[in-house]
Scaffold this motif. Structure first.
Motif, PDB file in Angstrom:
ATOM      1  N   ARG A 145       0.845  -1.193   0.000  1.00 30.52           N
ATOM      2  CA  ARG A 145       0.000   0.000   0.000  1.00 30.52           C
ATOM      3  C   ARG A 145       0.880   1.242   0.000  1.00 30.52           C
ATOM      4  O   ARG A 145       1.739   1.400   0.870  1.00 30.52           O
ATOM      5  CB  ARG A 145      -0.907   0.009   1.228  1.00 30.52           C
ATOM      6  CG  ARG A 145      -1.862   1.217   1.275  1.00 30.52           C
ATOM      7  CD  ARG A 145      -2.672   1.223   2.564  1.00 30.52           C
ATOM      8  NE  ARG A 145      -1.848   1.467   3.731  1.00 30.52           N
ATOM      9  CZ  ARG A 145      -1.468   2.685   4.150  1.00 30.52           C
ATOM     10  NH1 ARG A 145      -1.807   3.767   3.460  1.00 30.52           N
ATOM     11  NH2 ARG A 145      -0.726   2.811   5.233  1.00 30.52           N
ATOM     12  N   GLU A 146       0.665   2.097  -0.976  1.00 31.32           N
ATOM     13  CA  GLU A 146       1.434   3.335  -1.039  1.00 31.32           C
ATOM     14  C   GLU A 146       1.082   4.214   0.158  1.00 31.32           C
ATOM     15  O   GLU A 146      -0.077   4.298   0.562  1.00 31.32           O
ATOM     16  CB  GLU A 146       1.120   4.102  -2.329  1.00 31.32           C
ATOM     17  CG  GLU A 146       1.602   3.427  -3.598  1.00 31.32           C
ATOM     18  CD  GLU A 146       3.106   3.514  -3.766  1.00 31.32           C
ATOM     19  OE1 GLU A 146       3.749   4.288  -3.025  1.00 31.32           O
ATOM     20  OE2 GLU A 146       3.641   2.797  -4.628  1.00 31.32           O
ATOM     21  N   PRO A 147       2.072   4.854   0.769  1.00 28.41           N
ATOM     22  CA  PRO A 147       1.775   5.749   1.896  1.00 28.41           C
ATOM     23  C   PRO A 147       0.893   6.915   1.454  1.00 28.41           C
ATOM     24  O   PRO A 147       0.950   7.347   0.290  1.00 28.41           O
ATOM     25  CB  PRO A 147       3.152   6.230   2.355  1.00 28.41           C
ATOM     26  CG  PRO A 147       4.061   5.990   1.194  1.00 28.41           C
ATOM     27  CD  PRO A 147       3.511   4.800   0.471  1.00 28.41           C
ATOM     28  N   VAL A 148       0.090   7.390   2.365  1.00 30.78           N
ATOM     29  CA  VAL A 148      -0.849   8.461   2.058  1.00 30.78           C
ATOM     30  C   VAL A 148      -0.100   9.739   1.667  1.00 30.78           C
ATOM     31  O   VAL A 148       0.969  10.037   2.208  1.00 30.78           O
ATOM     32  CB  VAL A 148      -1.784   8.723   3.263  1.00 30.78           C
ATOM     33  CG1 VAL A 148      -0.992   9.239   4.465  1.00 30.78           C
ATOM     34  CG2 VAL A 148      -2.881   9.699   2.905  1.00 30.78           C
ATOM     35  N   LYS A 149      -0.656  10.461   0.705  1.00 31.38           N
ATOM     36  CA  LYS A 149      -0.046  11.720   0.269  1.00 31.38           C
ATOM     37  C   LYS A 149      -0.494  12.858   1.184  1.00 31.38           C
ATOM     38  O   LYS A 149      -1.551  12.789   1.801  1.00 31.38           O
ATOM     39  CB  LYS A 149      -0.449  12.011  -1.176  1.00 31.38           C
ATOM     40  CG  LYS A 149       0.116  11.016  -2.184  1.00 31.38           C
ATOM     41  CD  LYS A 149      -0.301  11.380  -3.598  1.00 31.38           C
ATOM     42  CE  LYS A 149       0.263  10.399  -4.598  1.00 31.38           C
ATOM     43  NZ  LYS A 149      -0.146  10.727  -5.996  1.00 31.38           N
ATOM     44  N   PRO A 150       0.306  13.914   1.247  1.00 29.52           N
ATOM     45  CA  PRO A 150      -0.061  15.030   2.132  1.00 29.52           C
ATOM     46  C   PRO A 150      -1.208  15.863   1.575  1.00 29.52           C
ATOM     47  O   PRO A 150      -1.396  15.947   0.359  1.00 29.52           O
ATOM     48  CB  PRO A 150       1.230  15.857   2.205  1.00 29.52           C
ATOM     49  CG  PRO A 150       1.909  15.590   0.890  1.00 29.52           C
ATOM     50  CD  PRO A 150       1.601  14.163   0.571  1.00 29.52           C
ATOM     51  N   GLU A 151      -1.956  16.472   2.499  1.00 32.49           N
ATOM     52  CA  GLU A 151      -2.996  17.429   2.119  1.00 32.49           C
ATOM     53  C   GLU A 151      -2.332  18.798   1.987  1.00 32.49           C
ATOM     54  O   GLU A 151      -1.905  19.383   2.975  1.00 32.49           O
ATOM     55  CB  GLU A 151      -4.090  17.463   3.187  1.00 32.49           C
ATOM     56  CG  GLU A 151      -4.854  16.156   3.361  1.00 32.49           C
ATOM     57  CD  GLU A 151      -5.815  15.901   2.219  1.00 32.49           C
ATOM     58  OE1 GLU A 151      -6.097  16.847   1.452  1.00 32.49           O
ATOM     59  OE2 GLU A 151      -6.284  14.756   2.090  1.00 32.49           O
ATOM     60  N   THR A 152      -2.240  19.302   0.756  1.00 38.25           N
ATOM     61  CA  THR A 152      -1.493  20.541   0.522  1.00 38.25           C
ATOM     62  C   THR A 152      -2.367  21.715   0.099  1.00 38.25           C
ATOM     63  O   THR A 152      -1.856  22.794  -0.198  1.00 38.25           O
ATOM     64  CB  THR A 152      -0.409  20.316  -0.551  1.00 38.25           C
ATOM     65  OG1 THR A 152      -1.038  19.886  -1.768  1.00 38.25           O
ATOM     66  CG2 THR A 152       0.579  19.258  -0.101  1.00 38.25           C
ATOM     67  N   GLU A 153      -3.678  21.496   0.087  1.00 40.94           N
ATOM     68  CA  GLU A 153      -4.565  22.573  -0.332  1.00 40.94           C
ATOM     69  C   GLU A 153      -4.414  23.769   0.607  1.00 40.94           C
ATOM     70  O   GLU A 153      -4.366  23.626   1.830  1.00 40.94           O
ATOM     71  CB  GLU A 153      -6.014  22.082  -0.309  1.00 40.94           C
ATOM     72  CG  GLU A 153      -6.996  23.079  -0.888  1.00 40.94           C
ATOM     73  CD  GLU A 153      -8.413  22.540  -0.921  1.00 40.94           C
ATOM     74  OE1 GLU A 153      -9.313  23.321  -1.237  1.00 40.94           O
ATOM     75  OE2 GLU A 153      -8.599  21.344  -0.619  1.00 40.94           O
TER      76      GLU A 153
END
Length: 470
Positions: A239-247
């Motif tokens: 499972r790919e690690p979660v991406k950051p929330e950059t909004e």
């Protein structure tokens, strides 16, 4: 003449109430709600009156919880480390206090509110605790405290003399507190500059001037993710690690990239984890030696070890291995007022186990400096994100899933190292000045206690009134 009374004779001892988790309070409410943190904050600012709160309830909501504690009551923590610190203030208005707070409501025909408040500063409530793990006191302990009670006129004399002497001391303390506030702002500005690429020359600028290439933060992150994927040996599908929330986040310097805590973690099982909950770790598991436990208070103070350290057996630590902590691990509080305090577990301490409400982040060794991650989390850039995912009314908390996807700035590795060296240098100076300020504040507190002890001794039985001091 004065007489010796028990505290229960001259004041009503009241306890706070529990607040339902689903109760929503707003600033437009009528009744302030005070917690242990509010008492500590006021005390640290040198305030004797507690009037303003971050939490309010409507009169109707407050009435459903119980009777308010009236203005003029002396309030203090009745459990936890705050009890040992002996911080207490007077309520400047009618208020609700939570169930970790105890209050003394003076019977005004016998004792004045200020006299009671000053007297309580001479009492070490921590000594009344019957617990060796989490200090706590009961109403029955407090009502038995002996208090000298002269005539009301003599009480007023004592208070007037104390306040005359304390006015000069308070001015000196206020100056010291201003220095501490300035140091805090300076530290925040250093960290802000560090995570915005303004503290040291960026790797992009150096590479351009020197006519060379360099590995950008984006390339570094890609390398981390590729190596993690290649080393995966688990039974389940990778499972790919979660991406950051950059909004809504600002633009990063050239060569930097946003990365999530999960992306910069070591990628091993439980390299990003919270402490055990429920029956996994109980107070009955606590020991006086063995493998140390890490509590929220340790992360806040950056202090590990000492006489108040709590341990578990080696067998219990093995059972809780998913929550183990090693040197260099980044530790974050997931509860508090607000959450988000951060530090690294020191290299001079043995492996430990985190407790509930702590987050452990073990960062990858592939191009990520744990010192930089610590400073990034401590910066306003990340603290604002943590505040945005904080939930709760009675108790503020951050859950691990939300924390896993916050955005951490990630510069090239060489730049991380330079930033850490520079921040360390600034923080070293700040710590030296803070230590001197704290020493002077302790001297001021010792002087205050000396004055209180001396002047209240004049109010002991057979003492008719205060003898002015010069």
């Amino acid at each position: 003449m004065s007489e010796a009374f028990l505290l229960g004779d001259v004041a009503d001892v009241v306890a706070g109430v529990g607040f339902p988790k689903d109760m929503q309070g707003g600033q437009d409410g009528a009744i302030p709600v005070f917690k242990v943190g509010d008492i500590s904050a006021a005390w640290l600012q040198g305030k004797s009156l507690l009037a303003d709160s971050r939490n309010y309830l409507s009169a109707e909501e407050a009435k459903s919880l119980g009777k308010c504690v009236p203005a003029g009551a002396t309030v203090f923590a009745k459990i936890g480390e705050a009890l040992r610190l002996n911080r207490r203030v007077m309520l400047g208005r009618d208020a609700l206090v939570d169930n970790n707070v105890m209050g003394l409501v003076p019977k005004r025909e016998k004792v004045s509110p200020k006299y009671l408040y000053y007297f309580m500063q001479t009492v070490d409530l921590g000594e009344l605790s019957r617990s060796t793990t989490v200090p706590s006191i009961r109403k029955s302990d407090v009502v038995e405290i002996s208090i000298p009670v002269p005539r009301l006129a003599a009480q007023d004399q004592i208070v007037a003399e104390l306040e005359k002497q304390f006015s000069r001391l308070d001015e000196a303390v206020a100056n010291l507190q201003r220095v501490k506030a300035n140091l805090k702002r300076y530290k925040a500005s250093v960290l802000k500059a560090a995570v915005e690429g303004r503290l040291v020359e960026t790797e992009a600028t150096l590479a351009h001037r020197e006519g060379r290439t360099y590995e950008t933060g984006e390339q570094l992150l890609q390398r981390i993710l590729e190596e993690r994927r290649a080393k995966w040996t688990g039974k389940r599908k990778y499972r790919e690690p979660v991406k950051p929330e950059t909004e809504a986040l600002s633009e990063l310097p050239t060569g930097w990239v946003w990365a999530s805590p999960e992306q910069v973690s070591a990628g091993e099982p439980y390299s990003l984890a919270i402490g055990p909950f429920g029956s996994s770790l109980k107070v009955s598991d606590y020991k006086t030696e063995g493998v140390p436990l890490v509590f929220v208070r340790n992360i806040r103070s950056g202090s590990f070890g000492g006489e108040n350290t709590v341990y578990v057996t080696a067998d219990k630590a093995a059972e809780l291995s998913a929550h183990s902590v090693d040197a260099g691990d980044v530790l974050v509080t997931k509860m508090g007022d607000p959450p988000g305090d951060v530090c690294r577990y020191p290299a001079n301490r043995p492996p430990a186990v985190i407790t509930a409400d702590c987050i452990k982040l073990r960062v990858t060794k592939v191009g990520v400096d744990p010192g930089f991650i610590e400073y990034a989390i401590a910066s306003r850039v990340v603290q604002d994100q943590i505040l945005g995912i904080t939930k709760g009314v009675a108790q503020l908390k951050v859950n691990l899933a939300n924390f896993s996807s916050i955005a951490l700035p990630l510069p090239p590795y060489a730049e991380q190292a330079r930033i850490v060296v520079e921040v360390d240098s600034h923080l070293s100076i700040i710590r030296e000045v803070e230590a001197e300020v704290d020493a002077n504040l302790q001297r001021a507190q010792a002087l205050r206690q000396s004055v209180l002890q001396r002047d209240f001794s004049t109010a002991s039985p057979n003492a008719d009134a205060l003898q002015p001091t010069h």
